[in-house]
Design an enzyme around this catalytic site. Structure first.
Site, PDB file in Angstrom:
ATOM      1  CB  SER A 147      -0.954  -0.041   1.201  1.00 52.97           C
ATOM      2  OG  SER A 147      -1.944   0.954   1.116  1.00 52.97           O
ATOM      3  CG  ASP A 201      -6.864  -2.413  -3.304  1.00 56.81           C
ATOM      4  OD1 ASP A 201      -7.536  -1.708  -2.532  1.00 56.81           O
ATOM      5  OD2 ASP A 201      -5.637  -2.582  -3.175  1.00 56.81           O
ATOM      6  CG  HIS A 233      -5.878  -2.219   0.504  1.00 58.41           C
ATOM      7  ND1 HIS A 233      -5.106  -1.818  -0.567  1.00 58.41           N
ATOM      8  CD2 HIS A 233      -5.343  -1.609   1.596  1.00 58.41           C
ATOM      9  CE1 HIS A 233      -4.160  -0.993  -0.152  1.00 58.41           C
ATOM     10  NE2 HIS A 233      -4.288  -0.863   1.159  1.00 58.41           N
TER      11      HIS A 233
END
Length: 255
Positions: A147, A201, A233
């Site tokens: 991320s 995601d 995610h």
């Protein structure tokens, strides 16, 4: 992840922590591949893992126990924690963050705080420099991140003055504009990139990940992009298994 995530800032933190728990609980070590030649001479290597927004380095340390191939017997792992910083997308709330993020979900067109990213890059470079000074070949240095940590991974390897073993981005995005390409050192462009992204995601949209390969192609950087259907995610078993083999094929043996 619901689109109204901004209405509840604490959910940003929850997303990253859940992702950490996911791969720790469900990763199957028996699927890890083993070396065909256990007597191979393994050189010193270094894997630097950069966590996501609101997470911490120690929470990600179990990752290193999952890489059991002999090639990793001389690998040093580092899981630093981001400093506490105010985050715009969380209404200025202070939390572990490598740089500021202006909005979530992150899209391919999200605002980019390049100056803040560059400050974080300097800190990552200092970690790499310290390890190289200790005797690790830069070709055996691998930077990985999830991320926000994935976005920082990309920036760090592309701006490092030497070719590294590789950079692995999980559910990340390009944190700067194409004008930054002219600042990439020529040796840095030789560092291979692995980019993995879940197609479901909702925090860092898949389109943000898809924007990575064209950007890297424009810069003259080799990128292997892997899309994972059904993955949100988080980091999956398949991603970590592939990362192990991807790093193994790039490790330089000791002379």
């Amino acid at each position: 992840m619901q689109p109204n995530l901004l209405a509840k800032p604490t959910l940003v933190l929850a997303v990253t922590l859940v992702s950490t728990v996911f791969f720790v609980l469900f990763f199957q070590p028996r699927h890890l591949s083993s070396s065909r030649n256990p007597d191979i001479m393994t050189a010193r290597s270094f894997v630097l893992w950069l966590h996501g927004l609101g997470d911490s380095g120690p929470a990600n340390e179990p990752i290193k126990t999952l890489f059991r191939s002999p090639e990793f017997r001389n690998t040093k792992w580092s899981f630093p924690s981001a400093p506490q910083n105010p985050v715009t997308c969380n209404y200025g709330m202070r939390m572990p963050s490598w740089f500021d993020i202006h909005e979530i979900p992150v899209t391919s067109d999200s605002p980019k705080d390049e100056s803040d990213v560059l400050k974080a890059v300097q800190n990552v470079h200092a970690m790499i420099d310290k390890e190289v000074a200790a005797g690790t070949d830069p070709n055996n240095v691998f930077v990985c991140g999830f991320s926000q940590g994935g976005a920082l991974t990309l920036a760090s390897v592309l701006l490092y003055p030497k070719k590294l073993g590789g950079g692995a981005i999980f559910s990340g995005w390009v944190p700067f504009n194409s004008s930054m390409i002219e600042k990439f050192p020529e040796d840095a462009k030789k560092t291979p990139i692995l980019w993995s992204h879940g197609m479901d995601d909702r925090t860092v949209l898949f389109e943000a990940g898809q924007a990575g390969p064209p950007f890297l192609e424009q810069a003259g950087v080799t990128c292997e992009f892997k899309a994972y259907p059904g993955l949100g995610h988080s980091i999956s078993n398949a991603e970590l298994q592939f990362l192990e083999s991807w790093i193994k094929t790039r490790l330089q043996s000791s002379s």
